[in-house]
Design an enzyme around this catalytic site. Structure first.
Site, PDB file in Angstrom:
ATOM      1  N   LYS A   1      35.647 -31.897  -2.636  1.00 23.33           N
ATOM      2  CA  LYS A   1      36.209 -32.809  -2.131  1.00 23.33           C
ATOM      3  C   LYS A   1      36.888 -32.127  -0.623  1.00 23.33           C
ATOM      4  CE  LYS A   1      39.315 -32.551  -5.445  1.00 23.33           C
ATOM      5  NZ  LYS A   1      38.743 -31.713  -6.543  1.00 23.33           N
TER       6      LYS A   1
ATOM      7  N   ARG B   1      46.317 -36.705  -9.430  1.00 20.66           N
ATOM      8  CA  ARG B   1      45.444 -35.838 -10.395  1.00 20.66           C
ATOM      9  C   ARG B   1      46.082 -36.525 -11.808  1.00 20.66           C
ATOM     10  NH1 ARG B   1      44.061 -31.163  -7.585  1.00 20.66           N
ATOM     11  NH2 ARG B   1      43.013 -29.563  -8.900  1.00 20.66           N
TER      12      ARG B   1
ATOM     13  N   ARG C   1      32.410 -18.517  -5.334  1.00 20.03           N
ATOM     14  CA  ARG C   1      33.158 -18.723  -4.226  1.00 20.03           C
ATOM     15  C   ARG C   1      33.876 -17.463  -3.900  1.00 20.03           C
ATOM     16  NH1 ARG C   1      36.115 -24.160  -4.507  1.00 20.03           N
ATOM     17  NH2 ARG C   1      37.556 -23.072  -6.136  1.00 20.03           N
TER      18      ARG C   1
ATOM     19  N   ARG D   1      39.366 -16.094  -5.244  1.00 22.64           N
ATOM     20  CA  ARG D   1      40.794 -16.907  -5.561  1.00 22.64           C
ATOM     21  C   ARG D   1      41.270 -16.685  -7.064  1.00 22.64           C
ATOM     22  NH1 ARG D   1      40.875 -23.497  -4.462  1.00 22.64           N
ATOM     23  NH2 ARG D   1      41.563 -23.709  -6.541  1.00 22.64           N
TER      24      ARG D   1
ATOM     25  N   ARG E   1      40.550 -25.447 -15.881  1.00 24.53           N
ATOM     26  CA  ARG E   1      40.850 -26.527 -15.108  1.00 24.53           C
ATOM     27  C   ARG E   1      39.852 -27.611 -15.146  1.00 24.53           C
ATOM     28  NH1 ARG E   1      39.726 -22.604 -10.191  1.00 24.53           N
ATOM     29  NH2 ARG E   1      39.468 -24.444  -9.048  1.00 24.53           N
TER      30      ARG E   1
HETATM   31  P1  ADP Z   1      40.607 -27.688  -7.663  1.00 24.57           P
HETATM   32  O1  ADP Z   1      40.340 -28.862  -7.278  1.00 24.57           O
HETATM   33  O2  ADP Z   1      39.482 -26.389  -7.379  1.00 24.57           O
HETATM   34  O3  ADP Z   1      41.124 -27.303  -8.977  1.00 24.57           O
HETATM   35  P2  ADP Z   1      43.056 -27.606  -5.539  1.00 24.57           P
HETATM   36  O4  ADP Z   1      42.954 -26.466  -4.565  1.00 24.57           O
HETATM   37  O5  ADP Z   1      42.933 -28.712  -5.780  1.00 24.57           O
HETATM   38  O6  ADP Z   1      41.803 -26.897  -6.583  1.00 24.57           O
HETATM   39  O7  ADP Z   1      44.155 -27.100  -6.856  1.00 24.57           O
HETATM   40  C1  ADP Z   1      44.486 -25.835  -7.122  1.00 24.57           C
HETATM   41  C2  ADP Z   1      45.769 -25.785  -8.342  1.00 24.57           C
HETATM   42  O8  ADP Z   1      46.914 -26.369  -7.737  1.00 24.57           O
HETATM   43  C3  ADP Z   1      45.349 -26.486  -9.496  1.00 24.57           C
HETATM   44  O9  ADP Z   1      44.669 -26.171 -10.459  1.00 24.57           O
HETATM   45  C4  ADP Z   1      46.792 -27.162  -9.942  1.00 24.57           C
HETATM   46  O10 ADP Z   1      47.160 -26.191 -10.723  1.00 24.57           O
HETATM   47  C5  ADP Z   1      47.524 -27.153  -8.499  1.00 24.57           C
HETATM   48  N1  ADP Z   1      47.477 -28.582  -7.933  1.00 24.57           N
HETATM   49  C6  ADP Z   1      47.034 -29.280  -7.162  1.00 24.57           C
HETATM   50  N2  ADP Z   1      46.919 -30.312  -7.007  1.00 24.57           N
HETATM   51  C7  ADP Z   1      47.759 -30.884  -7.806  1.00 24.57           C
HETATM   52  C8  ADP Z   1      48.311 -32.025  -8.493  1.00 24.57           C
HETATM   53  N3  ADP Z   1      48.107 -33.411  -7.690  1.00 24.57           N
HETATM   54  N4  ADP Z   1      48.980 -32.107  -9.445  1.00 24.57           N
HETATM   55  C9  ADP Z   1      49.420 -31.017 -10.120  1.00 24.57           C
HETATM   56  N5  ADP Z   1      48.974 -29.770  -9.783  1.00 24.57           N
HETATM   57  C10 ADP Z   1      48.192 -29.585  -8.799  1.00 24.57           C
END
Ligand code: ADP
Length: 295
Positions: free
Chosen positions: A13, A88, A127, A164, A175
């Site tokens: 994404k 999400r 990564r 990370r 996740r």
């Molecule tokens: P990925 O898609 O690889 O899990 P992101 O960078 O989008 O990574 O998100 C990292 C973390 O940030 C998620 O695992 C979650 O803990 C938090 N997070 C991100 N976006 C949201 C969201 N919309 N709602 C709740 N938590 C979020």
């Protein structure tokens, strides 16, 4: 255009959002990037989000919603935006729908990036990010020796590769589980609204970009043309006037986008760099890529 990119962690994404930013001239709004920035700044939001993020769980809807509401209130999103990582949960999707209805800015499209679980794990576990300059690499497409033979532009020494904190095996599994449970239901939510398009997000970055453009169709093509002609007109403004016309936050984002673009340019010969606001990710040009930008 107002677009949501849906997909599991590692589905690309961030990488594809960055490409759309360049193509369509609209900002990327990444909830993960915004949360990581809050953690790095040590704000109240960051403090409250950190534990959930480190454990691979979702941050509270109310915190994320407040953050997104503020971000979508900034002027640069009036021409459109690409939401990456948000919504999400169903509660977030419903709240977004209400917010955009109030702003009279409904979504144009929601694109689901499909990648199988084994490939997701491979992409995420490979990564790595340079601790000094933030550039993102992937060990599956760029061998460690090749990465370390390049010098970090910040220190002049070899890149210092770090992972990370939530990219470790245990957290990645959580996740992906959370994605299946909380986020996958959004596919039906958006399908019912006639907004959903699904693309195969395996293969290299270029291929996925092409499929994404096709999925977005004619409106995206028009937006890309408009963004191009706006860029051609822009040089009339002096740097100072352009600067004065932009809010401070937009200037900061533009500056880091310029930095990422420069790094991409430098890397083009051998490694393709994709940044996700946080840091870049790289793949060898033409090879199947790992999840794009830096996390
Ligand atoms: P990925 O898609 O690889 O899990 P992101 O960078 O989008 O990574 O998100 C990292 C973390 O940030 C998620 O695992 C979650 O803990 C938090 N997070 C991100 N976006 C949201 C969201 N919309 N709602 C709740 N938590 C979020």
């Amino acid at each position: 255009m107002r677009i949501v990119l849906l997909g599991a962690p590692g589905s690309g994404k961030g990488t594809q959002s960055q490409r759309l930013v360049e193509r369509l001239g609209i900002p990327q709004v990444s909830s993960g990037d915004l949360l990581r920035a809050a953690v790095a700044r040590g704000t109240e939001l960051g403090r409250r989000a950190k534990e959930a993020m480190d454990g691979g769980r979702l941050v509270d809807d109310s915190l994320v919603l407040q953050m997104i509401r503020e971000r979508l209130g900034e002027g640069d999103t009036r021409r459109g935006f690409i939401l990456d990582g948000f919504p999400r949960t169903l509660a977030q999707a419903e709240a977004l729908e209400r917010l955009l209805r109030d702003l009279t800015q409904p979504l144009d499209a929601v694109v689901q990036l499909e990648v199988d679980a084994a490939e997701l794990v491979r992409r995420i576990s490979g990564r790595r990010c340079c601790a000094d300059c933030g550039r993102v690499f992937n060990l599956f497409t760029s061998p460690r020796t090749a990465i370390e033979s390049e010098l970090c532009p910040k220190t002049g020494a070899p890149h210092r590769l770090t992972q990370r904190p939530d990219d470790n095996e245990v957290t990645v599994a959580e996740r992906l589980r959370v994605y299946e449970e909380k986020t996958r239901p959004l596919i039906d939510f958006y399908r019912a609204r006639g907004l959903l398009r699904v693309i195969d997000a395996t293969g290299n970055v270029e291929e996925v970009s092409r499929r994404l453009s096709q999925a977005l169709g004619a409106p995206a093509l028009r937006a890309a043309r408009a963004a191009k002609s706006a860029t051609r007109r822009a040089p009339h403004r002096t740097g100072a006037r352009r600067k004065a016309a932009q809010p401070k936050s937009a200037r900061r984002r533009a500056k880091s986008a310029a930095g990422r673009a420069a790094r991409r340019g430098k890397a083009r010969a051998g490694l393709r760099v994709n940044t996700r606001g946080k840091s870049p990710r790289t793949t060898r040009a033409g090879q199947g890529r790992p999840k794009g930008k830096p996390r």
